[in-house]
Design an enzyme around this catalytic site. Structure first.
Site, PDB file in Angstrom:
ATOM      1  N   ARG A  19       0.824  -1.210   0.000  1.00  0.00           N
ATOM      2  CA  ARG A  19       0.000   0.000   0.000  1.00  0.00           C
ATOM      3  C   ARG A  19       0.857   1.259   0.000  1.00  0.00           C
ATOM      4  NH1 ARG A  19      -5.360   1.181   0.816  1.00  0.00           N
ATOM      5  NH2 ARG A  19      -5.756   3.312   1.535  1.00  0.00           N
ATOM      6  N   THR A 174     -17.743   6.686  16.857  1.00  0.00           N
ATOM      7  CA  THR A 174     -18.758   7.351  17.673  1.00  0.00           C
ATOM      8  C   THR A 174     -20.105   6.688  17.409  1.00  0.00           C
ATOM      9  OG1 THR A 174     -17.561   9.437  17.302  1.00  0.00           O
ATOM     10  CG2 THR A 174     -19.735   9.595  18.324  1.00  0.00           C
ATOM     11  N   HIS A 195      -7.549   8.236   4.808  1.00  0.00           N
ATOM     12  CA  HIS A 195      -7.559   7.510   3.539  1.00  0.00           C
ATOM     13  C   HIS A 195      -6.198   6.902   3.207  1.00  0.00           C
ATOM     14  CE1 HIS A 195      -9.263   6.106  -0.045  1.00  0.00           C
ATOM     15  NE2 HIS A 195      -9.767   7.215  -0.548  1.00  0.00           N
ATOM     16  N   ASP A 199      -9.569   2.274   2.716  1.00  0.00           N
ATOM     17  CA  ASP A 199     -10.447   2.673   1.618  1.00  0.00           C
ATOM     18  C   ASP A 199     -11.901   2.405   2.014  1.00  0.00           C
ATOM     19  OD1 ASP A 199      -8.153   3.202  -0.034  1.00  0.00           O
ATOM     20  OD2 ASP A 199      -8.003   1.041  -0.385  1.00  0.00           O
TER      21      ASP A 199
END
Length: 220
Positions: A19, A174, A195, A199
């Site tokens: 990544r 939350t 991000h 994703d």
């Protein structure tokens, strides 16, 4: 630091991490955070908690912690040398509200995959730190994620905008007030995540797996 905390980690090598290019893009070129709110059904969860004597708030923190700890994308952070790391485990850094003072304290209770153990630790910490307010806790490990609730209102969306340098990688979770809809009990849950590390697929999987856990929690 509390012996129950486990801030061990692995340093991420960006050049070999699959990544890596995506991470660099959303850190160097376009820093942004994704937020998603989903209504979850908690009727069975509430029924089992009631039968077992567990309180909803710590049990919900436990459920969220279970799902987050199951996936690497939610366990990235920075060590004290500024290196990107993957924590072996992340701990819930949660808001504890004082209704008499209308203030809150931010506490950390060591996570356990066993609900009874976590629930006991939570109640012990609530008693131990009853006099604390806001961010008075000094023994905060680096491997935390943020979690809180708004039990007074059922909302449709919730965004937490973090105005730091744009490098906060930990999840922010939350939830609001749960309400009955026919024979179902609905709880709005929100997740914010950078991000660079996750994703839309990862956000979606979080909610799907959390719903699965709430439908069939391992409660004794």
């Amino acid at each position: 630091m509390n012996d129950n905390f486990c801030p061990s980690h692995t340093v991420v090598e960006l050049d070999t991490w699959e990544r890596g290019p995506v991470f660099r893009h959303f850190i160097d070129d376009l820093r942004c955070v994704m937020s998603l709110t989903v209504d979850l059904e908690i009727s069975r969860f509430l029924k089992q908690l009631s039968a077992s004597g567990f309180r909803f708030y710590p049990a919900m923190i436990w459920a969220v912690s279970n799902v987050l700890n199951a996936h690497a994308e939610f366990r990235y952070g920075w060590d004290d040398q500024g290196r990107l790391v993957l924590w072996d485990r992340i701990e819930p850094y949660y808001a504890h509200f004082h209704p008499d003072r209308e203030t809150f304290a931010k506490l950390v209770t060591p996570f356990s995959s066993d609900l009874e153990t976590f629930h006991r630790r939570f109640l012990e910490d609530r008693t131990r730190y009853a006099a604390l307010d806001h961010f008075d806790l000094t023994d905060v490990p680096p491997n935390t994620f943020d979690v809180s609730c708004l039990p007074w209102v059922r909302y449709r969306s919730f965004d937490m905008h973090i105005f730091d340098s744009g490098t906060y990688l930990a999840p922010v979770v939350t939830w609001g007030k749960y309400e009955r809809e026919g024979d179902r009990t609905i709880l709005p849950v929100s997740l914010n995540i950078h991000h660079a590390v996750a994703d839309g697929f990862h956000l979606s999987r979080f909610f799907l797996e959390l719903q699965e856990l709430l439908d069939a929690p391992e409660i004794s």
